[in-house]
Design a protein around this motif. Sequence first.
Motif, short mmCIF file in Angstrom:
data_model
loop_
_atom_site.label_atom_id
_atom_site.label_comp_id
_atom_site.label_asym_id
_atom_site.label_seq_id
_atom_site.Cartn_x
_atom_site.Cartn_y
_atom_site.Cartn_z
N LYS A 185 0.95 -1.37 0.04
CA LYS A 185 0.15 0.00 -0.06
C LYS A 185 0.88 1.19 0.00
CE LYS A 185 -3.47 -2.05 2.85
NZ LYS A 185 -4.43 -1.88 4.26
N ALA A 186 1.95 1.30 0.85
CA ALA A 186 2.66 2.49 1.05
C ALA A 186 4.03 2.13 0.72
CB ALA A 186 2.37 2.93 2.29
N LEU A 210 -11.17 5.04 8.28
CA LEU A 210 -11.90 6.42 8.60
C LEU A 210 -12.77 6.26 9.75
CD1 LEU A 210 -12.28 7.93 4.85
CD2 LEU A 210 -10.94 8.92 6.94
N ASP A 211 -13.54 5.11 9.77
CA ASP A 211 -14.57 5.09 11.07
C ASP A 211 -14.16 4.93 12.39
OD1 ASP A 211 -16.77 4.98 9.29
OD2 ASP A 211 -17.01 3.04 9.13
N THR A 251 -3.48 10.58 10.27
CA THR A 251 -4.41 9.27 10.50
C THR A 251 -5.21 9.23 9.29
OG1 THR A 251 -4.20 9.52 13.06
CG2 THR A 251 -6.04 8.29 11.91
N SER A 252 -6.07 10.23 9.11
CA SER A 252 -7.03 10.55 7.81
C SER A 252 -6.37 10.07 6.62
CB SER A 252 -7.51 11.85 7.87
OG SER A 252 -8.48 12.33 8.91
N ILE A 253 -5.34 10.45 6.37
CA ILE A 253 -4.34 10.12 4.99
C ILE A 253 -4.20 8.63 5.01
CG2 ILE A 253 -2.54 10.58 3.58
CD1 ILE A 253 -2.40 13.32 4.18
N LYS A 254 -3.74 8.27 5.90
CA LYS A 254 -3.46 6.68 6.29
C LYS A 254 -4.81 5.88 6.20
CE LYS A 254 0.42 7.29 9.38
NZ LYS A 254 1.00 7.22 10.73
N ALA A 255 -5.79 6.26 6.76
CA ALA A 255 -7.09 5.78 6.67
C ALA A 255 -7.57 5.64 5.22
CB ALA A 255 -8.09 6.46 7.42
N ILE A 256 -7.30 6.90 4.22
CA ILE A 256 -7.82 6.89 3.02
C ILE A 256 -7.04 5.90 2.21
CG2 ILE A 256 -7.44 8.33 0.95
CD1 ILE A 256 -9.85 9.20 2.00
N VAL A 257 -5.91 5.64 2.62
CA VAL A 257 -4.99 4.79 1.87
C VAL A 257 -5.39 3.25 1.91
CG1 VAL A 257 -2.96 3.68 1.29
CG2 VAL A 257 -3.07 6.22 1.67
N ASN A 258 -5.95 2.93 3.15
CA ASN A 258 -6.59 1.64 3.36
C ASN A 258 -8.01 1.37 2.83
OD1 ASN A 258 -4.07 0.76 5.18
ND2 ASN A 258 -5.08 1.97 6.87
N GLU A 259 -8.55 2.45 2.91
CA GLU A 259 -9.98 2.51 2.49
C GLU A 259 -9.99 2.22 0.92
OE1 GLU A 259 -12.86 2.72 3.99
OE2 GLU A 259 -12.41 3.67 5.73
N ASP A 262 -8.01 -1.19 -2.57
CA ASP A 262 -8.35 -2.32 -3.19
C ASP A 262 -8.82 -1.68 -4.70
OD1 ASP A 262 -10.55 -1.00 -2.38
OD2 ASP A 262 -11.57 -3.05 -2.04
N GLN A 263 -8.82 -0.38 -4.65
CA GLN A 263 -9.15 0.21 -6.14
C GLN A 263 -8.04 0.86 -6.62
OE1 GLN A 263 -12.79 2.61 -5.64
NE2 GLN A 263 -13.37 2.11 -3.70
N GLY A 264 -6.70 0.28 -6.53
CA GLY A 264 -5.71 0.92 -7.04
C GLY A 264 -4.76 2.22 -6.34
N LEU A 265 -5.32 2.32 -5.06
CA LEU A 265 -4.68 3.67 -4.57
C LEU A 265 -3.21 3.27 -3.80
CD1 LEU A 265 -4.97 6.73 -4.05
CD2 LEU A 265 -5.94 6.27 -1.82
N ARG A 266 -2.27 3.91 -4.16
CA ARG A 266 -1.02 3.64 -3.28
C ARG A 266 -0.52 5.02 -2.80
NH1 ARG A 266 -3.02 -0.37 -4.45
NH2 ARG A 266 -2.23 -2.39 -5.54
N MET A 267 0.23 4.98 -1.77
CA MET A 267 0.96 6.20 -1.17
C MET A 267 2.53 6.15 -1.12
SD MET A 267 0.15 7.57 2.75
CE MET A 267 1.47 6.56 3.73
N ILE A 268 3.17 7.05 -1.45
CA ILE A 268 4.56 7.41 -1.43
C ILE A 268 4.87 8.39 -0.34
CG2 ILE A 268 6.53 7.81 -2.77
CD1 ILE A 268 5.58 6.71 -4.96
#
Length: 436
Positions: A185-186, A210-211, A251-259, A262-268
Amino acid sequence: MYKIVSRLLIYGDMPKDTILMELADIVRKMDDKSQTKEELSTRVFTQMKHLLQVATDYGFDRNLWHNYLTFLLITNENPFSITCEKVGANEGSVNYFAKGDFRAFLDLFHYDFSALEEYLGIDCFSRISNYQAIGKKELMYNKNVSQKVQALSRRLEEAQDENEFFDCVTGFYKDYGVGMFGLNKAFRIQSRNDGRVDFVAINNMDAVMLDDLIGYELQKKKLVENTLAFVQGKKANNVLLFGDSGTGKSTSIKAIVNEFYDQGLRMIEIYKHQFKDLSSVIAQIKNRNYRFIIYMDDLSFEEFEVEYKFLKAVIEGGVETRPDNILIYATSNRRHLIKENWNDRSDMEHENGMHRSDTMEEKLSLVNRFGVTICYSKPSQKEYFHIVEGLARRAGITMPEEMLRAEANKWELSHGGISGRTAQQFINYLLGAMEG
C-alpha cells in the motif's frame, strides 16, 4: 534445473545471486563434478537459509519452494507483466514466449530435488515441501502479501499446463498488478547515485480506517469525495490538511489509503529533504496502472529553506504537466506552510536586490496550489469527551460516563491538552491499567 532455467526468456534476466539461479548453478556443478560435495552442501544450506528468511519475512508456510517461485513471478517487472497490469493479456506474439516461460516455471514447480538430496546426503528440500511456521501469529510480516502469494501458489500447483498457468498469472497481474506496487500500500524512497530512486515498502502501516477516527465528519467527507474522484479517473485536486497537532490529519490520510487500496490507490511518503527527487519519483510511477498519493507529513518551511521551490515546480507542472495518476496530499500545523514574522512583511528590507515580502509572497502562494484545503481544528471540551466516549466503547471500556469524563479531563490537563491524540493516549492508559 539449470536446463529448465536456461529456457526462460521473458523472466530469465534475474541476478545470479537469487535463490533460483544459485540452485540452478549448484545442480550444474553437481552434474559436471566441478565442486566437492562439501562445497555444494555449504552452498545448498546457504540458499536454504535465504529461502527460510523469505518465508519468515512474508509469513509463508506449506510448500516454501512453490511460494518462492510464485513470489518471483508476481514481483518480476518486465514488459510483458507490466502490459498485463495495464490492459490484461491481449492476443499477441509475446504470449507464445510467455507461455514458454510458464511451461518452464511449471517444470520448476514440480522439480524433483531427490537426486540432489541423495547425492549430498541431505533432506532439507523434502522438509520445506510441507513447512509449518512456528510462532507465525507473533511475527511482524505483511499479511496482505502473504495471503496473495499463498493463494496464487495453490492455484499454480493445480495448473495442468502452461495455458492454465498463463491464465492464473496474467489474471493476477490484471487484478493486483506486478512488483512491489501490486502487493503493498505504502512506500518510502531512497535516493540512488544514478538520479533515480528506490521504493521501499512500508510493511507495518497502521491499519486504521476512517470510521476509527471519531468526529471530523465534514473533513473526512471532503477528503473521501476528492479521493473517490481520483481513483475513478475523474478530475481531483491536491489536498492540504492543516490545523492543530494531534487532531487526526495524518491518520486521515493513512485511513484513506487503507479504504481505497483495493481500487488501486497507493501512497509514497516523501520528506522535505527529498523534494529534489520529486521529478524522478514522478517519472518512475507516471506510467503505472495505479493512482498515487505523494504524502508529505508535517509540511512547513523556515525562512532560509528553498525546498518549497521543488514542490511548487511539481504542483505547477513546469514544462511537463503532472500526470493524472498522481496527487499530492500534505499535512501541516501551519495554515500557510511557512513561519511568518513582521520582518517578512516589510518592503524596506532588501537582500540581493529582492524585497523580502516578494519572497514571502512566493512562499505564501504555494498553499494556493492545493485545490482542497481542510482545517482540522482542536476539539472543544464537548467534542473531546465525545471522542473519548467513542474510543472507550470501541475498546470495551465500561467505566461510567461521569467517571470517564472526569478521568479524561485530568489526563488532558497533564498530557498536552485537548486533542484526538490525547484522547487515544488516555484510552491506551486505561487499557494498560485494566490489563495490569
